[in-house]
Design a protein around this motif. Structure first.
Motif, PDB file in Angstrom:
ATOM      1  N   SER A 140       0.836  -1.202   0.000  1.00  0.00           N
ATOM      2  CA  SER A 140       0.000   0.000   0.000  1.00  0.00           C
ATOM      3  C   SER A 140       0.868   1.249   0.000  1.00  0.00           C
ATOM      4  O   SER A 140       2.057   1.193   0.328  1.00  0.00           O
ATOM      5  CB  SER A 140      -0.901   0.010   1.237  1.00  0.00           C
ATOM      6  N   SER A 142       0.520   3.545   2.148  1.00  0.00           N
ATOM      7  CA  SER A 142       0.869   3.784   3.558  1.00  0.00           C
ATOM      8  C   SER A 142       2.155   3.057   3.924  1.00  0.00           C
ATOM      9  O   SER A 142       3.034   3.618   4.585  1.00  0.00           O
ATOM     10  CB  SER A 142      -0.255   3.298   4.475  1.00  0.00           C
ATOM     11  N   ASP A 263       4.857  11.485  -2.312  1.00  0.00           N
ATOM     12  CA  ASP A 263       3.644  10.685  -2.230  1.00  0.00           C
ATOM     13  C   ASP A 263       2.760  11.045  -3.421  1.00  0.00           C
ATOM     14  O   ASP A 263       2.094  12.078  -3.421  1.00  0.00           O
ATOM     15  CB  ASP A 263       2.918  10.960  -0.901  1.00  0.00           C
ATOM     16  N   ALA A 265       0.477   8.769  -4.548  1.00  0.00           N
ATOM     17  CA  ALA A 265      -0.280   7.505  -4.465  1.00  0.00           C
ATOM     18  C   ALA A 265      -1.329   7.388  -5.566  1.00  0.00           C
ATOM     19  O   ALA A 265      -1.409   6.374  -6.254  1.00  0.00           O
ATOM     20  CB  ALA A 265      -0.921   7.373  -3.084  1.00  0.00           C
TER      21      ALA A 265
HETATM   22  C1  LIG Z   1      -2.166  10.899  -1.468  1.00  0.00           C
HETATM   23  C2  LIG Z   1      -2.366   9.568  -0.786  1.00  0.00           C
HETATM   24  N1  LIG Z   1      -1.344   8.983  -0.152  1.00  0.00           N
HETATM   25  C3  LIG Z   1      -1.467   7.796   0.458  1.00  0.00           C
HETATM   26  C4  LIG Z   1      -2.662   7.112   0.455  1.00  0.00           C
HETATM   27  C5  LIG Z   1      -2.760   5.795   1.151  1.00  0.00           C
HETATM   28  O1  LIG Z   1      -2.753   4.785   0.217  1.00  0.00           O
HETATM   29  P1  LIG Z   1      -3.026   3.260   0.645  1.00  0.00           P
HETATM   30  O2  LIG Z   1      -4.504   3.140   0.823  1.00  0.00           O
HETATM   31  O3  LIG Z   1      -2.499   2.476  -0.493  1.00  0.00           O
HETATM   32  O4  LIG Z   1      -2.301   3.041   1.916  1.00  0.00           O
HETATM   33  C6  LIG Z   1      -3.769   7.681  -0.188  1.00  0.00           C
HETATM   34  C7  LIG Z   1      -5.068   6.997  -0.199  1.00  0.00           C
HETATM   35  O5  LIG Z   1      -6.034   7.443  -0.728  1.00  0.00           O
HETATM   36  C8  LIG Z   1      -3.620   8.931  -0.830  1.00  0.00           C
HETATM   37  O6  LIG Z   1      -4.632   9.525  -1.455  1.00  0.00           O
END
Ligand SMILES: Cc1ncc(COP(=O)(O)O)c(C=O)c1O
Length: 472
Positions: A140, A142, A263, A265
Motif C-alpha cells: 500500500s 501507507s 507521495d 499515491a
Molecule cells: C495521497 C495519498 N497517499 C497515500 C494514500 C494511502 O494509500 P493506501 O490506501 O495504499 O495506503 C492515499 C489513499 O487514498 C492517498 O490519497
C-alpha cells in the motif's frame, strides 16, 4: 472440496457469476445500505464442525455477504480514490492465488522476483522516472511511505536507531503539507518520531505546500536544536489532487540535506502521460516516490509501486537474515523481503504484467485521458450552473465542488447544506460520492476514475445532483 474436478466445476460457476456481476453491476445500490452489525448477526457464533458444500456456501455469499458490499467497481462509484480493477488483473489474481507462492526471497519463487524487477523497470520507463530509480512492489501507499520515513530516519542517523533505539536522541522532524495524506502522520507515529514532530506546512490558494514556509520551519527547528530529516511532497493530495511544487521543495531538501519522499499515491499513474511529466520536475533529487497502480492503473488492490534512488539504503534499513532464511544463492539476486516490512509477500507483479500487456501502454494512456476529459466535462457543467461552484483546480479526474445557492453565504449553513446533499445522494443508491473540507468548506468530491466509467454515467450523476439539490 479436494478433487480438481469438483474444483473445476465450482470454479466455472464462479466465473459465470463474476461475468454476470460485471454485466449487471449497475443494478446494485452502489453504497451498501445495511445497518452496522447486520452482517455479523447472520454469521453463526461457532465455526461449523462438519464440511459445508460449496452450493450452500455460495448461496450464503449471495444472501448474507452481497447486501453488505459497497460496489467499488461500479461505474457509478465516484467516492474517495478508486481501487479500480480490470479483467486482466482479475485473471492474474486467479493465478496468483492458485500458485499460492510466497515470494519473500528469490529462491522461494524466482519468477516472482524477476518479474517484479522487470515490471518495475517497465513502470519506471512508462512514467519517465530517472534511470537510477529501482522499484519494489509494496502492499500500500501507507506502507511505502512508512518505509520511506524509516529509511530517512536511519539514513540521517547512520543506522543507529536500528541498533540502539531513539532514546536520548535529538527530536527528528518531518515536514509535509497541511493537505498531506494521514499515512504520513501514521508513519511518524510508527517510526517513533512522534506525530508532534511532523510539521504541517501551510498552503497556497491551490492547496499546495508553500516552499517559503517550509524553509522557514526548517530554519526554526535547527535553531531550536531539532534534527530535520525528511520532507514528504504530495503529487496529488487526497483532498483535491493538489500538486506540491516539487522542484522548489527539492532545492530546499538539497540545501539542508534532507530526504525527499514523494507521495503520488493516486496521481502518479498520470505520469504515463508525457503531458503530466512537468509535475515531477526535480524528481532526480528525490530519494523515494510511491504511486499505486491499485488506485488508477486498473490493477487490483493491493499493488503499490515504490521507487528508491538508492536501494542499498533501503535494504540496510530492513535487512535481516536469520538462519532459517539463509540460502545458497549468491548476494546479487533480489530478496524483496529485505526491501520493506513484510517477510511473506504475495506475487503482485503478475497482475501488473497482465494489465500492462493486455491494455498496452497506449491503451492505458487512452483510458486515463478519457477519464480526465470526462472530469473536464463535469467541471464545465458545474462552472456553468449558477448554484454550484468548483472548489479546487481540476488537474486529473477529481472534481471538487459544492452547492452554493444564491443568497446563502453563511459558512455553517453552506457546510450543512452540502453535507445533507451528500447524504441524500448516497442514500439513493444510484451513486456514491465522498467529501472533504477545503479551507473549512464542506466540499463534495467526485472522481471519474472507475475502470468502466463513461460520460453517460457522469451525466446521469450530475442530473441527479441537480435534482437532489432542489429537494434538501
Ligand atoms: C495521497 C495519498 N497517499 C497515500 C494514500 C494511502 O494509500 P493506501 O490506501 O495504499 O495506503 C492515499 C489513499 O487514498 C492517498 O490519497
Amino acid at each position: 472440496m479436494e478433487s480438481p474436478e469438483i474444483f473445476r466445476k465450482e470454479a466455472h460457476k464462479i466465473i459465470d457469476w463474476i461475468a454476470d456481476y460485471y454485466s449487471e453491476i449497475e443494478k446494485y445500490p452502489v453504497k451498501a445500505g445495511c445497518k452496522p452489525g447486520s452482517i455479523f448477526s447472520k454469521i453463526p457464533e461457532n465455526a461449523p464442525e462438519k464440511p459445508t458444500d460449496m452450493e450452500q456456501i455460495f448461496t450464503d455469499f449471495e444472501k448474507i455477504i452481497m447486501p453488505g458490499i459497497t460496489h467499488w467497481q461500479s461505474p457509478d462509484f465516484f467516492a474517495y480514490f478508486p481501487a479500480n480493477s480490470s479483467f486482466p488483473s482479475i485473471l492474474a489474481e486467479f493465478l496468483t492465488s492458485a500458485l499460492g507462492a510466497q515470494c519473500m526471497k528469490w529462491e522461494t519463487s524466482p519468477a516472482a522476483t524477476e518479474l517484479e524487477e522487470a515490471v518495475m523497470i517497465w513502470l519506471r520507463k512508462m512514467t519517465g522516472l530517472p534511470n537510477h530509480f529501482e522499484g519494489v512492489i509494496q502492499d500500500s501507499g501507507s506502507t511505502s511511505t512508512l518505509c520511506a520515513i524509516l529509511t530517512a530516519r536511519e539514513n540521517a542517523d547512520h543506522f543507529d536507531v536500528n541498533d540502539n533505539g531513539l532514546s536520548g536522541k535529538q527530536a527528528f522532524r518531518v515536514y509535509c503539507s497541511a493537505e498531506a495524506h494521514s499515512s504520513v502522520e501514521k508513519a511518524t507515529k510508527i517510526a517513533g518520531i512522534g506525530k508532534n514532530n511532523l510539521v504541517k506546512i501551510g498552503l497556497d490558494k491551490e492547496f499546495r505546500m508553500r516552499p517559503d514556509l517550509l524553509d522557514l520551519a526548517i530554519q526554526q527547528d535547527i535553531i531550536k536544536g531539532m534534527k530535520p530529516i525528511c520532507v514528504v511532497a504530495a503529487i496529488g493530495t487526497t483532498g483535491s489532487t493538489a500538486i506540491d511544487p516539487l522542484d522548489e521543495i527539492a532545492e530546499i531538501c538539497r540545501k539542508y540535506n534532507l530526504w525527499l519522499h514523494i507521495d503520488a499515491a493516486f496521481a502518479g499513474s498520470a505520469l504515463i502521460l508525457p503531458e503530466y511529466r512537468w509535475m515531477i520536475k526535480g524528481v532526480e533529487f528525490a530519494d523515494s516516490i510511491v504511486f499505486n497502480p491499485h488506485k488508477w492503473l486498473f490493477t487490483n488492490f493491493d499493488c503499490s509501486a515504490y521507487f528508491v534512488k538508492n536501494s542499498e539504503t533501503l535494504i540496510n534499513t530492513f535487512k535481516l537474515i536469520p538462519e532459517y532464511l539463509k540460502t545458497q544463492i549468491p548476494e546479487h539476486v533480489n530478496d524483496y523481503s529485505n526491501w520493506g516490512i513484510q517477510l511473506g509477500r504475495r506475487f503482485r507483479a503478475l497482475k501488473l504484467w497482465f494489465v500492462i500487456r493486455s491494455f498496452g501502454v497506449t491503451g492505458l494512456q487512452e483510458k486515463l485521458r478519457t477519464q480526465i476529459a470526462i472530469a473536464g466535462s463535469l467541471k464545465t457543467w458545474i462552472k456553468n450552473h449558477p448554484d454550484f461552484e468548483i472548489m479546487a483546480p481540476v488537474h486529473f479526474n477529481l472534481v471538487c465542488f459544492r452547492f452554493h445557492p444564491s443568497g446563502i453565504n453563511d459558512a455553517d449553513q453552506l457546510n450543512n447544506l452540502n453535507e445533507k446533499l451528500l447524504l441524500a445522494l448516497n442514500n439513493t443508491g444510484k451513486l456514491y460520492i465522498s467529501h472533504t473540507k477545503l479551507d473549512g468548506c464542506y466540499t463534495l468530491r467526485m472522481v471519474t476514475g472507475q475502470t468502466h466509467v463513461t460520460l453517460t454515467h457522469v451525466e446521469r450523476a450530475w442530473k441527479l445532483i441537480i435534482e437532489k439539490s432542489t429537494t434538501i
